[in-house]
Scaffold this active site. Structure first.
Site, mmCIF file in Angstrom:
data_model
loop_
_atom_site.group_PDB
_atom_site.id
_atom_site.type_symbol
_atom_site.label_atom_id
_atom_site.label_comp_id
_atom_site.label_asym_id
_atom_site.label_seq_id
_atom_site.Cartn_x
_atom_site.Cartn_y
_atom_site.Cartn_z
ATOM 1 N N GLU A 121 0.817 -1.210 0.000
ATOM 2 C CA GLU A 121 0.000 0.000 0.000
ATOM 3 C C GLU A 121 0.851 1.260 0.000
ATOM 4 O OE1 GLU A 121 -3.019 -0.074 3.005
ATOM 5 O OE2 GLU A 121 -3.924 -1.885 2.183
ATOM 6 N N LYS A 177 -15.541 -1.593 3.613
ATOM 7 C CA LYS A 177 -14.933 -1.959 2.326
ATOM 8 C C LYS A 177 -16.033 -2.617 1.511
ATOM 9 C CE LYS A 177 -10.287 -3.297 4.027
ATOM 10 N NZ LYS A 177 -9.578 -4.444 4.652
ATOM 11 N N ARG A 210 -8.368 -1.282 -0.612
ATOM 12 C CA ARG A 210 -7.762 -2.592 -0.391
ATOM 13 C C ARG A 210 -6.282 -2.519 -0.742
ATOM 14 N NH1 ARG A 210 -11.638 -6.540 1.051
ATOM 15 N NH2 ARG A 210 -9.733 -7.338 1.988
HETATM 16 P P1 PGA Z 1 -6.328 -5.922 2.535
HETATM 17 O O1 PGA Z 1 -5.991 -5.205 3.898
HETATM 18 O O2 PGA Z 1 -6.883 -4.970 1.571
HETATM 19 O O3 PGA Z 1 -5.021 -6.544 2.114
HETATM 20 O O4 PGA Z 1 -7.309 -7.019 2.904
HETATM 21 C C1 PGA Z 1 -6.337 -3.927 4.242
HETATM 22 C C2 PGA Z 1 -6.674 -3.886 5.701
HETATM 23 O O5 PGA Z 1 -6.462 -4.871 6.435
HETATM 24 O O6 PGA Z 1 -7.222 -2.890 6.178
HETATM 25 ZN ZN ZN Z 2 -7.448 -4.076 8.284
#
Ligand code: PGA
Ligand code: ZN
Length: 425
Positions: free
Chosen positions: A210, A339, A368
């Site tokens: 990220e 999400k 994500r």
């Molecule tokens: P992920 O993680 O998009 O890899 O699932 C993001 C988070 O845990 O907030």
């Molecule tokens: Zn998380």
């Protein structure tokens, strides 16, 4: 009333070079829109299921050709020429057509692409900015604030090489009054942290999934120490100008009722460890401090830290209305990480949002780890009145696309940033 003319799916690539899905949807009358969907790495067990091809000779089985074909094939064939009065009707159609509880037949990735492309095309038809239309989709008033960015600084766990068990340390510009100011503040902290990592660990500013920095921290405490130092080195007061948020992502180091963080901790000891972090560092939010199945311990975590920091549920809640109801009843959390691809349609995510708001919870709208250059998340976070937005770091264009869209919305509307939620601090 929007009438579907055409839907087309396409397999594209996400920010990690893995396949994902894009939908292009045309309404009669020429309104046309496209949407690209993200994909996680540190996924919750209760998430809706993406459809992957499973052909090991192509992208290690992760191909999304079948999901894309479901858009151009079955979904298009069934939806074309039909009219849907609103988003709820279109999403209901997708859910019924799929027919499984976790969207595994057509694929949650295909279904979400269709859901968002429909919303966007409908916004075009109504001649409204997407964030305004999204507010209507969730039956919310016109937005009056912008979400406060919470920005990834250091990564570990599944988003980096796993040098340290906790997944993310984020910077929260609590005093900033605009997106513009918030981003400049965080960029300064990020630059100070990159310098510090070079000095301490000889680690150049190589970034994790990220965009966070990922030097070889010897412990979670070293990670939190350096984050606090970086705030000071950038010229800000830790805890007053700039605070920290932690995504512990504890589900990913939980085994047989114990937390393997460095020592192997009982749930009580894990809660004690988190409490000690709050005593030593300027932390205002703890995400997934415990594992998604450790329901019995979450209320104890909330009792211990809920007055001082947000108790934010990601894997615990997976934007799933049933899990949110359970968590509200158990007093297990105080905040929802939203999400949309965890649940699969805008309508269901709007229900999740409504439940969190009725419980008085704060809401962070989140990207994500596998993202695309699409910026719909920024419109969603504004339209749905998110208190915070979590997009990853202040590096890599799939992240910056969202910040850049927030800057655009800020310039257009002049709305203020949402205040930091009251947690009794
Ligand atoms: P992920 O993680 O998009 O890899 O699932 C993001 C988070 O845990 O907030
Ligand atoms: Zn998380």
């Amino acid at each position: 009333m929007p009438t579907i003319e055409e839907i087309e799916g396409l397999e594209i690539l996400d920010s990690r070079g893995r396949p994902t899905v894009q939908a292009t949807l045309t309404l009669t009358g020429a309104a046309r829109a496209r949407a690209q969907v993200p994909s996680g790495a540190s996924t919750g067990g209760a998430e809706a299921r993406e459809l992957r091809d499973g052909d090991p000779s192509r992208y290690n089985g992760l191909g999304c050709r079948r999901a894309a074909e479901n858009l151009s094939g079955e979904i298009r064939a069934t939806a074309a020429t039909r009219s849907f009065p609103d988003q709820a009707a279109f999403d209901r159609f997708l859910i019924d057509l799929d027919g499984t509880p976790d969207k595994r037949r057509l694929g949650a990735n295909a279904i979400l692409a269709a859901s968002i492309a429909f919303a966007r095309a409908h916004a075009v038809e109504r001649n409204l900015p997407f964030y305004r239309h999204l507010a209507d989709v969730a039956a919310l008033p016109r937005p009056s604030t912008l979400p406060r960015p919470t920005i990834n600084l250091f990564s570990g766990g599944k988003h980096a090489g796993g040098q340290v068990a906790i997944q993310d340390v984020l910077v929260v510009p609590i005093r900033a009054t605009s997106t513009d100011e918030a981003l400049a503040v965080v960029a300064a902290v990020y630059a100070a942290a990159a310098d510090l990592s070079l000095r301490r660990y000889g680690s150049r500013a190589l970034v994790a999934d990220e965009g966070g920095l990922a030097p070889a921290f010897p412990s979670p405490e070293a990670m939190l120490d350096d984050a606090t130092t970086a705030i000071s080195l950038a010229g800000f007061a830790p805890g007053e100008d700039v605070a920290l948020a932690v995504d512990v992502a504890a589900s990913h180091f939980y085994e047989h009722g114990r937390y393997r963080i460095d020592d192997t901790l009982t749930p009580t000891a894990m809660i004690g460890r988190i409490g000690a972090w709050l005593d030593s560092y300027p932390i205002v939010s703890i995400e997934d401090g415990l594992a998604e199945e450790d329901w019995a311990s979450w209320p104890l975590l909330r009792q211990r830290i809920g007055q001082r920091a947000l108790v934010l549920g990601d894997d615990l809640l997976t934007t799933n209305p049933d899990r949110i109801r359970r968590a509200v009843a158990a007093e297990a959390a105080t905040a929802l990480l939203l999400k949309v691809n965890q649940i699969g349609t805008l309508t269901e995510a709007a229900t999740a949002l409504g439940l969190a708001r009725s419980a008085g919870w704060s809401v962070t709208v989140s990207a994500r780890s596998g993202e695309t250059e699409d910026d719909w998340l920024a419109d969603l976070a504004v339209g749905w009145g998110g208190d915070q937005i979590k997009v990853g770091s202040i590096a890599r264009s799939e992240r910056l696309a969202k910040y850049n869209r927030l800057l655009e919305i800020e310039a257009e509307t002049g709305l203020p940033l949402a205040g930091w939620p009251r947690t009794g601090r």
